[in-house]
Design a protein around this motif. Structure first.
Motif, PDB file in Angstrom:
ATOM      1  N   TRP A 103       0.835  -1.212   0.000  1.00  0.00           N
ATOM      2  CA  TRP A 103       0.000   0.000   0.000  1.00  0.00           C
ATOM      3  C   TRP A 103       0.871   1.264   0.000  1.00  0.00           C
ATOM      4  O   TRP A 103       0.624   2.195  -0.762  1.00  0.00           O
ATOM      5  N   ILE A 104       1.880   1.274   0.859  1.00  0.00           N
ATOM      6  CA  ILE A 104       2.715   2.474   0.995  1.00  0.00           C
ATOM      7  C   ILE A 104       3.660   2.637  -0.199  1.00  0.00           C
ATOM      8  O   ILE A 104       3.781   3.723  -0.770  1.00  0.00           O
ATOM      9  N   GLY A 119       2.089   6.049  -5.307  1.00  0.00           N
ATOM     10  CA  GLY A 119       2.260   7.084  -6.318  1.00  0.00           C
ATOM     11  C   GLY A 119       3.289   8.133  -5.961  1.00  0.00           C
ATOM     12  O   GLY A 119       3.424   9.129  -6.667  1.00  0.00           O
ATOM     13  N   VAL A 120       4.044   7.924  -4.892  1.00  0.00           N
ATOM     14  CA  VAL A 120       5.119   8.828  -4.492  1.00  0.00           C
ATOM     15  C   VAL A 120       6.438   8.139  -4.817  1.00  0.00           C
ATOM     16  O   VAL A 120       6.752   7.089  -4.239  1.00  0.00           O
ATOM     17  N   ILE A 145      -3.456   4.937  -9.667  1.00  0.00           N
ATOM     18  CA  ILE A 145      -2.804   4.254 -10.788  1.00  0.00           C
ATOM     19  C   ILE A 145      -1.945   5.202 -11.613  1.00  0.00           C
ATOM     20  O   ILE A 145      -0.771   4.912 -11.906  1.00  0.00           O
ATOM     21  N   VAL A 146      -2.487   6.352 -12.005  1.00  0.00           N
ATOM     22  CA  VAL A 146      -1.700   7.291 -12.811  1.00  0.00           C
ATOM     23  C   VAL A 146      -0.506   7.818 -12.015  1.00  0.00           C
ATOM     24  O   VAL A 146       0.600   7.972 -12.549  1.00  0.00           O
ATOM     25  N   ASP A 147      -0.709   8.064 -10.739  1.00  0.00           N
ATOM     26  CA  ASP A 147       0.406   8.520  -9.893  1.00  0.00           C
ATOM     27  C   ASP A 147       1.500   7.456  -9.814  1.00  0.00           C
ATOM     28  O   ASP A 147       2.697   7.782  -9.803  1.00  0.00           O
ATOM     29  N   ILE A 148       1.105   6.187  -9.761  1.00  0.00           N
ATOM     30  CA  ILE A 148       2.084   5.098  -9.740  1.00  0.00           C
ATOM     31  C   ILE A 148       2.844   5.048 -11.060  1.00  0.00           C
ATOM     32  O   ILE A 148       4.072   4.866 -11.084  1.00  0.00           O
ATOM     33  N   ARG A 172       3.457   7.544 -13.053  1.00  0.00           N
ATOM     34  CA  ARG A 172       4.393   8.674 -13.054  1.00  0.00           C
ATOM     35  C   ARG A 172       5.596   8.390 -12.146  1.00  0.00           C
ATOM     36  O   ARG A 172       6.734   8.731 -12.495  1.00  0.00           O
ATOM     37  N   ALA A 173       5.347   7.795 -10.987  1.00  0.00           N
ATOM     38  CA  ALA A 173       6.442   7.470 -10.071  1.00  0.00           C
ATOM     39  C   ALA A 173       7.403   6.472 -10.707  1.00  0.00           C
ATOM     40  O   ALA A 173       8.629   6.613 -10.614  1.00  0.00           O
ATOM     41  N   ASN A 174       6.854   5.445 -11.346  1.00  0.00           N
ATOM     42  CA  ASN A 174       7.695   4.460 -12.035  1.00  0.00           C
ATOM     43  C   ASN A 174       8.552   5.126 -13.109  1.00  0.00           C
ATOM     44  O   ASN A 174       9.754   4.852 -13.236  1.00  0.00           O
TER      45      ASN A 174
END
Length: 387
Positions: free
Chosen positions: A20-21, A25-26, A362-365, A367-369
């Motif tokens: 979860w953490i 997305g960070v 999902i979109v934040d993840i 972008r983080a990737n």
């Protein structure tokens, strides 16, 4: 709670919290995922290892049920079913390869790392801990992949506390010195907020609006302007002529997502269009399984599936530069970006159409990737999403 249930329950709970953490997305939280192999290694049986893997993966991919429900305008049940099916390969790999033999464990985990990075298991290889290499070892490139792989193996040995301490120290230093990937000179990535209408509403007015966006962006930050996945709808000679005419008199080149209809189904592509002409730049290697890529259709004589060609066109040439394109789902898995990096591209171009992910991370993840991969290989990054 009975003592024989307390330990597994704690391990599964910690694994779920890890997923979860880490996948919130960070970008700087991606190294939290490195707790998963530690928890996996201290399981006491294959069954508990399976539960630990399930807790991690299901928590990391928690946005899928809601996203699927939004995409299909249905209740949560189809999304929940897909969520459970997608987790099966991750769970099966980590349960099968778990061993009580301490000497064999790091090599078994190495096999799991590789299997979840490449097809067929890697097709649903989300939340891969190796993605954190870009946070811990920015600009190390392939040496960063090697260091992360060695570290992951070390985390499942008795040397785990020492390896964890090293990773923690590197992580803290990275957090202090972290900078996001830079936008290459002459490029601009435009984010749109057109919801599900993008790619579905393809009338003349919509095309003219998108052309105007490109013209305005091209007169400012750069001569290459990226627009999101599926922005054009279907790529046809008529659409090509309309855009060529619309971009006349401007040096801008539009890098835009579209679909190409084939006899069997369709290709999800990126096209490059300028006043001089247009061309297909890239065909997606791995469309979204289930909603786009449906290989079972061909088994029963049906058509309509997006085509997947797992290892095709990893890079493309544009304006004298070699670019690594990644469309949507490819940003969540491992092998497309690593395959592209084998060719040492100059720029990473990432487009997506994430309107259906509203209310999820999902979109934040994604972008983080992308930030992690771009920093690992020291590549400039262009992103364009529709939400």
């Amino acid at each position: 709670m009975r003592p024989d249930f307390a330990r597994p329950a704690v391990l599964v709970g910690l694994s779920a919290a890890t997923g979860w953490i880490a996948w919130s997305g960070v970008a700087l939280l991606l190294p939290v995922s490195l707790l998963f192999p530690v928890l996996w290694s201290i399981a006491t049986s294959k069954k508990i290892a399976a539960l630990i893997a399930a807790g991690y993966f299901l928590a990391a991919s928690r946005g899928l049920p809601q996203g699927v429900a939004t995409f299909y305008q249905s209740n949560l049940w189809p999304g929940l079913l897909l969520w459970l099916c997608a987790s099966s390969s991750f769970i099966a790999v980590h349960a099968t390869l778990w061993t009580a033999n301490a000497r064999a464990r790091p090599f078994c985990y190495l096999v799991a790392v590789v299997l979840m990075a490449v097809p067929p298991f890697g097709i649903t290889g989300w939340a891969h801990p190796i993605t954190a290499a870009g946070i811990l070892f920015p600009a190390w490139g392939w040496w960063g992949i090697a260091a992360m792989t060695a570290g992951l193996m070390g985390l499942v040995t008795r040397a785990s506390p020492a390896v964890t301490l090293v990773f923690l120290s590197v992580w803290l230093w990275s957090a202090v010195t972290w900078t996001d990937p830079f936008l290459p000179e002459g490029w601009d990535g435009v984010d749109l907020h057109l919801g599900p209408s993008l790619g579905r509403e393809t009338g003349l007015h919509r095309h003219r609006d998108l052309i105007q966006i490109v013209r305005e962006a091209g007169s400012g930050k750069g001569s290459f302007v990226a627009l999101p996945e599926s922005a054009l709808g279907s790529w046809t000679p008529t659409v090509e002529r309309l855009w060529i005419h619309g971009l006349a008199g401007t040096p801008a080149t539009a890098i835009v997502g579209a679909t190409v209809i084939t006899e069997e189904g369709y290709d999800n592509v990126i096209v490059a269009i300028a006043a001089q002409g247009g061309k297909i730049l890239y065909r997606e290697r791995m469309p979204v399984p289930g909603s786009m890529w449906q290989p079972w259709r061909s088994w029963v004589g049906q058509i309509g599936s997006a085509r997947a060609d797992f290892f095709a066109n990893p890079v493309a040439d544009l304006g004298g530069e070699r670019i690594a394109p990644l469309i949507c789902y490819e940003q969540l898995i491992v092998w497309p970006v690593l395959q592209s990096m084998l060719y040492d591209p100059d720029i990473i171009i990432a487009v997506g159409n994430g309107w259906w992910t509203d209310g999820t991370s999902i979109v934040d993840i994604q972008r983080a990737n992308l930030k992690a991969w771009a920093r690992l290989f020291a590549k400039p990054l262009v992103i364009s999403f529709n939400t």
